[in-house]
Design an enzyme around this catalytic site. Structure first.
Site, short mmCIF file in Angstrom:
data_model
loop_
_atom_site.label_atom_id
_atom_site.label_comp_id
_atom_site.label_asym_id
_atom_site.label_seq_id
_atom_site.Cartn_x
_atom_site.Cartn_y
_atom_site.Cartn_z
N HIS A 288 0.66 -0.82 -0.04
CA HIS A 288 0.10 0.04 -0.18
C HIS A 288 0.90 1.58 0.05
O HIS A 288 1.84 1.15 0.41
CB HIS A 288 -1.11 0.15 1.29
CG HIS A 288 -2.25 1.28 1.16
ND1 HIS A 288 -2.67 1.61 -0.03
CD2 HIS A 288 -2.00 1.94 2.47
CE1 HIS A 288 -3.60 2.14 0.33
NE2 HIS A 288 -3.09 3.83 1.72
N ASP A 305 -3.77 8.91 3.73
CA ASP A 305 -4.04 7.14 3.41
C ASP A 305 -5.79 6.73 2.71
O ASP A 305 -6.56 7.02 3.45
CB ASP A 305 -3.88 6.21 4.82
CG ASP A 305 -4.29 5.18 4.70
OD1 ASP A 305 -4.11 4.70 3.71
OD2 ASP A 305 -4.43 4.18 5.73
N CYS A 358 -4.04 2.86 -4.62
CA CYS A 358 -3.55 3.54 -3.84
C CYS A 358 -2.45 4.75 -4.43
O CYS A 358 -2.35 6.28 -4.06
CB CYS A 358 -3.00 2.55 -2.55
SG CYS A 358 -1.35 1.63 -3.28
#
Length: 418
Positions: A288, A305, A358
């Site tokens: 990630h 995030d 992401c």
């Protein structure tokens, strides 16, 4: 005349007038008859002895179980009740019947009869009398199972939503591909051409959750050294000359630190090893991308995030960054003594329905922040995840088209301030 031998075996002729006299028998047939009688008597004696031994070693119940045992009729005389056991597992009780008298005791003729006690298996407990059965505990009511309990009914709307989610995920994955470190670095180089205050930090190897603080401190120390005219103490970038790097440090006001995170490794060395293995396989796995923006001019730490709480909860991350901000106040103090503040950008999961977008989301948020750092662009995101990723796909296509003219993995030339 008769011979001497015939005189022994034969008799003399009897005169006809003397017919009343008895006929004489020779001695040899008489001996044979005696032998036969003796043998018969001996056989009878052996039979009697054998029967006597059988009566001695077998009880009445054993004799009565033989197939050759005679069945006697019940007599009217009162006899003691004899309980005959039945083989396990369910021996019945011997209960005298009023209508039928019990059978008599069979005994040997040479000895007086003796009553035989009731025989029962020693290991078998006595069963309760039928007349007084023990009370049974009340049975709990059995739960009634309906068809809904066995096979719960699933509404048709659930299947429709599942199908829509699967179709939505396929559409999103087709719209936004996974970005690796090369594409992210090229995107940073493109942003530098638009905003000169951004330094395009290399993402190979990228920072991790274990060393991003040391990396930020090292860059700020090098920036202070450049402003003072001192040599750089930290390591130089791989694809940037020292002169070009000093010019970037001199004019930078914003540090975009991309962090690569994987939930399995617990140390920096294990994280780098996992990163290498996934790169060889060509798979993203559970990795990630995270983003920490160090705004030197605004004295702010911004944490983004796209999965909201993939590393830790936003509250814990904010406490950790606040402690780090106090450390930055000592490393790089402001002229007006302004302190670093902390902001957690995402308030929900941004990349719904996609597990590989992401990196693109981090670049999209950085682009929004560069345009207007004081406006929260995340509040204007579409609610529908497909529409949200369609907007992201437009940004991705524009970035990929813009970075095609940039040199491969080389820092852009920074302009000198003086």
């Amino acid at each position: 005349m008769l011979s001497p031998t015939n005189s022994i075996s034969k008799t003399a002729p009897v005169p006809p007038q003397d017919s009343s006299k008895p006929v004489l028998i020779s001695e040899e047939p008489q001996n044979q008859l005696l032998q036969k009688v003796a043998r018969t008597a001996l056989a009878v004696l052996l039979v009697v002895v054998t029967l006597g031994l059988i009566l001695l070693f077998y009880s009445f119940s054993d004799l009565q179980s033989f197939p050759w045992c005679c069945q006697t009729r019940p007599s009217t005389k009162e006899q003691p009740t004899i309980s005959i056991p039945v083989p396990l597992p369910s021996p019945p009780l011997a209960v005298p019947r009023p209508s039928t008298p019990p059978p008599p005791v069979i005994s040997r003729p040479s000895t007086p009869p003796a009553p035989t006690p009731a025989i029962s298996p020693p290991s078998t407990p006595s069963a309760p009398k039928p007349s007084t059965p023990p009370p049974l505990p009340p049975k709990a009511p059995k739960p009634v199972k309906t068809q809904e309990d066995l096979l719960p009914f699933v509404p048709e709307q659930v299947f429709v939503e599942m199908y829509e989610d699967m179709a939505r995920r396929r559409i999103i994955e087709a719209l936004v591909p996974a970005w690796d470190s090369d594409i992210i670095f090229k995107c940073l180089c493109y942003f530098h051409t638009l905003y000169q205050g951004l330094i395009p930090l290399e993402t190979f190897p990228p920072a991790t959750i274990f060393n991003f603080k040391q990396k930020i401190i090292s860059i700020l120390e090098d920036k202070k050294a450049v402003l003072r005219g001192e040599p750089i103490k930290g390591s130089l970038p791989i694809c940037c000359s020292e002169e070009n790097y000093r010019r970037h440090l001199q004019g930078t006001t914003l540090l975009p630190v991309f962090m690569w995170y994987h939930p399995t490794p617990k140390t920096l060395s294990d994280t780098m090893q996992t990163m290498k293995q996934l790169a060889i396989k060509g798979s993203v796995g559970a990795s990630h991308w995270l983003l920490v923006i160090v705004d030197i001019q605004a004295r702010r730490l911004v944490y983004f995030d796209s999965l909201y709480n993939y590393v830790m909860s936003p509250e814990d991350m904010k406490k950790d960054l606040q402690s780090f901000a106090q450390q930055l106040d000592q490393v790089y103090p402001a002229y007006d003594s302004q302190k670093f503040s902390v902001k957690i950008a995402a308030k929900e999961v941004i990349q719904k329905g996609s597990g590989s977008s992401c990196g693109a989301w981090c670049c999209q948020f950085l682009h929004w922040y560069l345009r207007d750092p004081f406006t929260d662009a995340l509040n204007d995101l579409p609610v529908d995840s497909v529409e949200r990723h369609e907007n992201l796909a437009s940004f991705v296509q524009a970035c990929e088209a813009a970075v095609q003219d940039l040199p491969e993995l080389f820092w852009p030339e920074a302009k000198a301030l003086f």
